[in-house]
Scaffold this motif. Structure first.
Motif, PDB file in Angstrom:
ATOM      1  N   THR A   1     -66.933 -21.046   1.576  1.00 39.41           N
ATOM      2  CA  THR A   1     -66.394 -22.262   2.188  1.00 39.41           C
ATOM      3  C   THR A   1     -66.076 -23.301   1.129  1.00 39.41           C
ATOM      4  O   THR A   1     -65.053 -23.993   1.210  1.00 39.41           O
ATOM      5  CB  THR A   1     -67.393 -22.818   3.213  1.00 39.41           C
ATOM      6  OG1 THR A   1     -67.625 -21.834   4.222  1.00 39.41           O
ATOM      7  CG2 THR A   1     -66.872 -24.085   3.866  1.00 39.41           C
TER       8      THR A   1
ATOM      9  N   ASP B   1     -62.757 -22.360  -0.249  1.00 32.86           N
ATOM     10  CA  ASP B   1     -61.649 -22.472   0.707  1.00 32.86           C
ATOM     11  C   ASP B   1     -61.321 -23.921   1.022  1.00 32.86           C
ATOM     12  O   ASP B   1     -60.178 -24.241   1.372  1.00 32.86           O
ATOM     13  CB  ASP B   1     -61.976 -21.716   1.998  1.00 32.86           C
ATOM     14  CG  ASP B   1     -60.730 -21.451   2.837  1.00 32.86           C
ATOM     15  OD1 ASP B   1     -59.706 -21.039   2.260  1.00 32.86           O
ATOM     16  OD2 ASP B   1     -60.776 -21.660   4.062  1.00 32.86           O
ATOM     17  N   ASN B   2     -62.290 -24.815   0.908  1.00 38.26           N
ATOM     18  CA  ASN B   2     -62.008 -26.238   1.123  1.00 38.26           C
ATOM     19  C   ASN B   2     -60.870 -26.715   0.226  1.00 38.26           C
ATOM     20  O   ASN B   2     -60.024 -27.515   0.648  1.00 38.26           O
ATOM     21  CB  ASN B   2     -63.258 -27.075   0.826  1.00 38.26           C
ATOM     22  CG  ASN B   2     -64.138 -27.294   2.035  1.00 38.26           C
ATOM     23  OD1 ASN B   2     -63.751 -27.015   3.166  1.00 38.26           O
ATOM     24  ND2 ASN B   2     -65.337 -27.795   1.806  1.00 38.26           N
TER      25      ASN B   2
ATOM     26  N   ASN C   1     -67.497 -29.671   6.598  1.00 34.25           N
ATOM     27  CA  ASN C   1     -68.513 -28.620   6.467  1.00 34.25           C
ATOM     28  C   ASN C   1     -69.484 -28.941   5.336  1.00 34.25           C
ATOM     29  O   ASN C   1     -70.028 -28.054   4.698  1.00 34.25           O
ATOM     30  CB  ASN C   1     -67.846 -27.254   6.261  1.00 34.25           C
ATOM     31  CG  ASN C   1     -66.822 -27.278   5.136  1.00 34.25           C
ATOM     32  OD1 ASN C   1     -67.079 -27.770   4.039  1.00 34.25           O
ATOM     33  ND2 ASN C   1     -65.628 -26.756   5.406  1.00 34.25           N
TER      34      ASN C   1
ATOM     35  N   GLY D   1     -68.853 -27.540   1.780  1.00 36.64           N
ATOM     36  CA  GLY D   1     -69.204 -26.147   1.531  1.00 36.64           C
ATOM     37  C   GLY D   1     -70.688 -25.917   1.424  1.00 36.64           C
ATOM     38  O   GLY D   1     -71.136 -24.869   0.960  1.00 36.64           O
TER      39      GLY D   1
ATOM     40  N   ASP E   1     -71.955 -20.861   5.249  1.00 39.33           N
ATOM     41  CA  ASP E   1     -70.926 -20.267   4.404  1.00 39.33           C
ATOM     42  C   ASP E   1     -70.101 -19.260   5.199  1.00 39.33           C
ATOM     43  O   ASP E   1     -70.616 -18.503   6.023  1.00 39.33           O
ATOM     44  CB  ASP E   1     -71.573 -19.572   3.202  1.00 39.33           C
ATOM     45  CG  ASP E   1     -70.586 -19.357   2.071  1.00 39.33           C
ATOM     46  OD1 ASP E   1     -69.619 -20.129   1.978  1.00 39.33           O
ATOM     47  OD2 ASP E   1     -70.800 -18.419   1.273  1.00 39.33           O
TER      48      ASP E   1
ATOM     49  N   THR F   1     -67.528 -20.512   6.926  1.00 42.16           N
ATOM     50  CA  THR F   1     -66.749 -21.431   7.749  1.00 42.16           C
ATOM     51  C   THR F   1     -65.426 -21.716   7.026  1.00 42.16           C
ATOM     52  O   THR F   1     -65.434 -21.963   5.820  1.00 42.16           O
ATOM     53  CB  THR F   1     -67.515 -22.754   7.953  1.00 42.16           C
ATOM     54  OG1 THR F   1     -68.779 -22.478   8.544  1.00 42.16           O
ATOM     55  CG2 THR F   1     -66.734 -23.714   8.814  1.00 42.16           C
TER      56      THR F   1
END
Length: 405
Positions: A39, A42-43, A291, A294, A298, A300
């Motif tokens: 996550t 990916d953020n 989230n 991050g 994890d 998400t």
């Protein structure tokens, strides 16, 4: 303008300077995420998948970035996100609050004013709510659900008495010992044992060490905003222990706190449309699609992927903010085009402070402000309020079906 000794041109450069200046443990505490860091990655990566649809003529000569968040007028759509104990600079949250209150960036719509914004202050902060409100009159105080209802309300009311304008309840942080991907050990307090353990790291970072030596004090790992009246403030891990052992909050608890607080109220950590609707039912003024950088569950998806579904579900009833992965002004413009009222930043300003104290935070604010302005110019927009999804090239399945969760 190229980067110089006293100025950096990008948030990435601020991060490089932070890594160069900070002891290893302090730096890695700023970049850690949960488990594999999926996550966390990916953020940031999700923003790169979004493209712009620019225009080239009849572009506006002056662009407006002003907006309101939880009743506070701010000069650009970025709010300082609350982060815990800050050992990256001796002034800590006070330096951040000063930079947010007066960034030294000239407001093009009012040349006699500088750009300012609101400051989120953590209940786990190293500086007190009173100190921070003394230098910034747009402070949003953040609480975890730590302790009893009475404990939480007492902290909130203390913040209101100090001048806090809104309350943020953070719920996107769950406890698991295996989490904090890449996170180093952090001492309970800076005693002799800790100094012997971490001293070698500081010795090889002389500028960081000298900044603290000049103050005559050690990095403060206590949490003054968690202290009960007449008691010494707990350490970070003492406060963490209170949160960890507290009963988990219900929607009824949140509605109760919203009623008791009686002012603007944000629920931070929304990624599911159903939770966004429940936040509206609880009386929240705003939600933050987040989230925890991050540092929660994890796997998400990046928070920007969840934003469109949240905006579609409740954007006409409540203020929707986006938190996570902001590294440039273009990222902010993308989030606003997808339905956010404003964005919140965490790591970006911490890297700026680590690189150059209050001036470094101002530098980061300037980077984001100018980046948003450049995006507005390229898209042919007079104001951030004109941004829409039509301004973006959105790949198929960008949202990872978050609207269906």
């Amino acid at each position: 303008m190229a980067s110089t000794k006293d100025w950096f041109e990008t948030v990435a450069e601020a991060q490089r300077r932070a890594k160069k200046r900070l002891p290893k443990s302090v730096y890695y505490a700023l970049v850690a995420g949960a488990e594999q860091g999926l996550t966390l990655s990916d953020n940031v990566a999700a923003f790169d998948e979004l493209g712009f649809r620019p225009h080239i003529a009849d572009l506006p000569a002056v662009r407006s970035q002003s907006t309101t968040v939880m009743g506070q007028e701010i000069d650009f759509p970025v709010v300082i996100s609350p982060t815990g104990v800050q050992a990256v600079d001796p002034e800590g949250e006070v330096a951040v609050a000063k930079a947010a209150a007066s960034s030294n960036i000239q407001n093009p719509l009012n040349p006699d004013q500088t750009v300012s914004t609101a400051m989120g202050l953590s209940s786990f902060a190293s500086r007190s709510i009173e100190d921070v409100c003394a230098v910034n009159d747009k402070v949003f105080f953040q609480v975890y659900w730590a302790g009893s209802r009475d404990d939480i309300l007492a902290r909130a009311m203390r913040a209101k008495a100090a001048g806090a304008k809104a309350l943020i309840v953070t719920l996107d942080w769950t406890f698991a010992t295996r989490r904090d991907w890449g996170s180093p050990p952090i001492p309970e307090k800076m005693d002799l044992k800790a100094m012997l353990q971490f001293g070698p790291e500081a010795i090889v970072k002389p500028k960081y060490l000298l900044d603290w030596v000049k103050t005559g004090k050690l990095p403060d790992l206590t949490t003054p905003n968690m202290a009960a009246p007449g008691q010494d403030p707990p350490t970070f891990f003492g406060a963490y222990g209170v949160w960890w052992t507290s009963p988990l909050p219900t929607w009824e608890d949140l509605a109760w706190l919203r009623e008791q607080w009686g002012g603007p109220f944000m629920i931070k950590g929304i990624t599911h449309p159903d939770d966004a609707r429940r936040a509206v039912d609880a009386g929240a003024t705003a939600v933050s699609v987040s989230n925890h950088g991050g540092n929660n569950l994890d796997g998400t998806p990046g928070s920007i992927r969840a934003l469109p579904a949240i905006a579609d579900a409740v954007g006409d009833q409540i203020e929707v903010l986006q938190d996570g992965g902001i590294r440039r002004g273009a990222d902010v413009a993308k989030a606003l085009a997808l339905g956010a009222r404003a964005c919140m930043i965490g790591r970006a300003y911490l890297w700026g402070m680590a690189a150059q104290g209050e001036r470094g935070v101002t530098n980061v604010i300037s980077i984001l402000y100018k980046g948003i302005d450049e995006a507005l110019l390229g898209l042919g927009k007079n104001s951030i309020h004109e941004l829409s999804r039509d301004d973006l090239i959105i790949p198929e399945n960008f949202t990872r079906n978050t609207s269906k969760i």
